[in-house]
Every structure is written in C-alpha cells, then in structure tokens.
Design a protein around this motif. Structure first.
Motif, PDB file in Angstrom:
ATOM      1  N   LEU A  92       0.841  -1.189   0.000  1.00 55.76           N
ATOM      2  CA  LEU A  92       0.000   0.000   0.000  1.00 55.76           C
ATOM      3  C   LEU A  92       0.883   1.247   0.000  1.00 55.76           C
ATOM      4  CD1 LEU A  92      -2.769  -0.758   2.672  1.00 55.76           C
ATOM      5  CD2 LEU A  92      -2.961  -0.927   0.190  1.00 55.76           C
ATOM      6  N   ARG A  95      -0.364   6.391   3.992  1.00 55.09           N
ATOM      7  CA  ARG A  95      -1.305   7.507   4.037  1.00 55.09           C
ATOM      8  C   ARG A  95      -0.972   8.487   5.163  1.00 55.09           C
ATOM      9  NH1 ARG A  95      -2.691   3.804   0.235  1.00 55.09           N
ATOM     10  NH2 ARG A  95      -4.714   4.210  -0.720  1.00 55.09           N
ATOM     11  N   VAL A 208      -6.482   3.773  -6.673  1.00 55.18           N
ATOM     12  CA  VAL A 208      -6.296   2.836  -5.563  1.00 55.18           C
ATOM     13  C   VAL A 208      -6.914   1.489  -5.909  1.00 55.18           C
ATOM     14  CG1 VAL A 208      -6.863   2.348  -3.153  1.00 55.18           C
ATOM     15  CG2 VAL A 208      -6.231   4.674  -3.839  1.00 55.18           C
ATOM     16  N   GLU A 212      -3.602  -0.782  -6.066  1.00 56.98           N
ATOM     17  CA  GLU A 212      -3.052  -1.181  -4.769  1.00 56.98           C
ATOM     18  C   GLU A 212      -3.553  -2.575  -4.380  1.00 56.98           C
ATOM     19  OE1 GLU A 212      -2.342   1.735  -1.750  1.00 56.98           O
ATOM     20  OE2 GLU A 212      -3.079   3.357  -3.031  1.00 56.98           O
TER      21      GLU A 212
END
Length: 286
Positions: A92, A95, A208, A212
């Motif tokens: 990932l 964030r 995403v 991901e």
C-alpha cells in the motif's frame, strides 16, 4: 521538445482525469526524478530542450498516469513521516492518517512512565512497506521492533526500506489469521490491517482500486472486524502488563471496534479522530 511545450502537453493529456493542482504535482515529481529539475526550473528553464531519451521516459510515465496508476508506483518511492520509502504494487502507499497514528505511538512512548528509561518491545502486524515500524525505529532509541506480513513480496520491500533508513527490524512472514502464538511478549502491538468493506469500494478512487493490493485493503462486509478480533485475542496473551494496543480503523466502525475491545476486557479504550475529523485510530490497554 522544450520543457514549456512538454508542460502544456502534460496538462492537456491529464486535464480530464485529475485536478490542475494534482497534475502540477505529478509533473514536478517526474522532472525531479528523471530530469533532476525543480519547480523553479519549470519557469527559469522553460525553453530548455528535453533529451529524446528523457522524453521517452517521461512519456511512458504520462501513459501510466493516463491509466490512473499512482505516481508513487511510477517513480517507485514516496515519503512517510519525513523518511524515504520504496513502494510498488505489492505494498500500500502510506497515508497521512497513518502518520498520525505513528505520532500518537511516539507520544505515548515518550510520555508514559511504563516505557521511559527501559528497553521496550513493539510488534507491527500487517506491515506492508514497513512504514510504521521503520518510522518508530527512527524516533525511538529504546525500542526493539518486529513486523509481520503475510506477503513475502511486501516484506522484500519492507526489508529494502529498513536498509535505506538504516534501522534494524525483525521481519516475519506470517498469516496472522492462522496464528495461534506470537512466541514473544510485547509492550506495544500495532496494526493497520485490511478494513475497507466491499460495500465501500464505490468510495475508493480508481487509482487505488485498480492498483493497490486488495489483500491489504478489503474485508468481507459480513466480517469487517475479522483482523481486529484476531489481533485483539493475540494481544491479550502477548502484551505485557500495562501494554498498549494501537489500531488504525475503518472510520465508519469506530464504535463497533471499541465495543469489540471492551468485550475482550481491554481498558482505557480511546478513539481518536484524524485531521479530517474521521474516527481513524484507537488505543487500548490490558
């Protein structure tokens, strides 16, 4: 082609897919990566020619952006908590809200008398790129840190990141859902596990959703807290006295996650919002 001409082409090619500010950021990242230029150079070197070999690389990156591939995967790295991290399709992209979780953990260690002036042990479950344990290792001199992930390919990147950041992490390949015993005791256990329900896919951007790793993102709608349930059970047996459990959580399931921990006899359960006022982090003790 000049830098100015390429900037016009770049903006035109992406204008229907991304906001202008995001397009500008993409271009700056690419010219830094492949041309060694800065934001200022876009102005003062606007009429300079781009070499054909470099133009080819830039155009390939542009094609990938047109397919909504994340810029971090295109250039192969990103920044997290002020440190460099390699990323690819097996990890990932870290964030900002996870940076807030890391900051909370650091604050807890530095201000909790149970953790000061002694060596402490920390475990990160579902480490991905290794951004959480590596960032903690950079900040906490008194911590011995281990990290688990089910994906060997993700751990390859995490190990590379540990070397890049000059820290020592004990990486372990393990399927946490199939784990009965962690074989160690810890002062702090952390996890940012998969928590996005399939019903929430509509809220996820294409860059995403299409790029991901779903293994690290999604859970079934009818068992959304499966990882929290399992990790909490393991934490009950493998946290030291006064140990802390930290989770990053689904913003829609803060109450449910808190209740799960309360039902397992965890205490001092604290739900914390991120900068966007979403329920995003949780801390509990035994």
């Amino acid at each position: 082609m000049t830098l100015k001409e390429y900037r016009t082409l770049f903006n035109t090619s992406l204008s229907e897919l991304y906001p202008k500010t995001e397009i500008d950021t993409f271009l700056i990242l690419l010219i830094e990566e492949y041309l060694g230029l800065t934001r200022v150079d876009l102005v003062i070197k606007a009429d300079s020619k781009i070499e054909d070999s470099k133009l080819l690389i830039l155009n390939k990156a542009l094609e990938r952006l047109q397919k909504e591939e994340p810029i971090q995967y295109i250039i192969g790295h990103t920044e997290f908590f002020g440190h460099p991290f390699f990323v690819n399709q097996n990890t990932l992209i870290p964030r900002p809200e996870t940076e807030e979780l890391v900051a909370w953990i650091i604050d807890e260690v530095r201000n909790n008398s149970n953790y000061t002036n002694k060596q402490i042990s920390i475990l990160d479950i579902g480490t991905g790129s290794g951004c959480i344990p590596i960032s903690l290792a950079k900040e906490l001199n008194n911590a011995s840190i281990s990290a688990i992930d089910v994906s060997e390919k993700a751990l390859e990147i995490a190990k590379k990141n540990a070397i890049e950041n000059q820290v020592n992490i004990n990486f372990i390949t393990k399927d946490i859902l199939q784990t009965i015993d962690l074989n160690m005791q810890f002062d702090i256990i952390i996890s940012n596990p998969p928590y996005v329900r399939n019903l929430e896919k509509a809220e996820i951007n294409n860059n995403v959703l299409e790029n991901e790793p779903h293994l690290a993102l999604f859970v079934e709608d009818n068992n959304a807290l499966i990882f929290y349930d399992k990790i909490a059970d393991l934490a009950k047996n493998h946290l030291n006295k006064n140990g802390c459990l930290f989770f990053e959580i689904n913003q829609y399931l803060g109450k449910e996650t808190s209740t799960l921990l309360k039902n397992k006899a965890f205490k001092n359960i604290e739900l914390k919002q991120d900068i966007f006022k979403n329920d995003r982090m949780l801390k509990a003790t035994l």
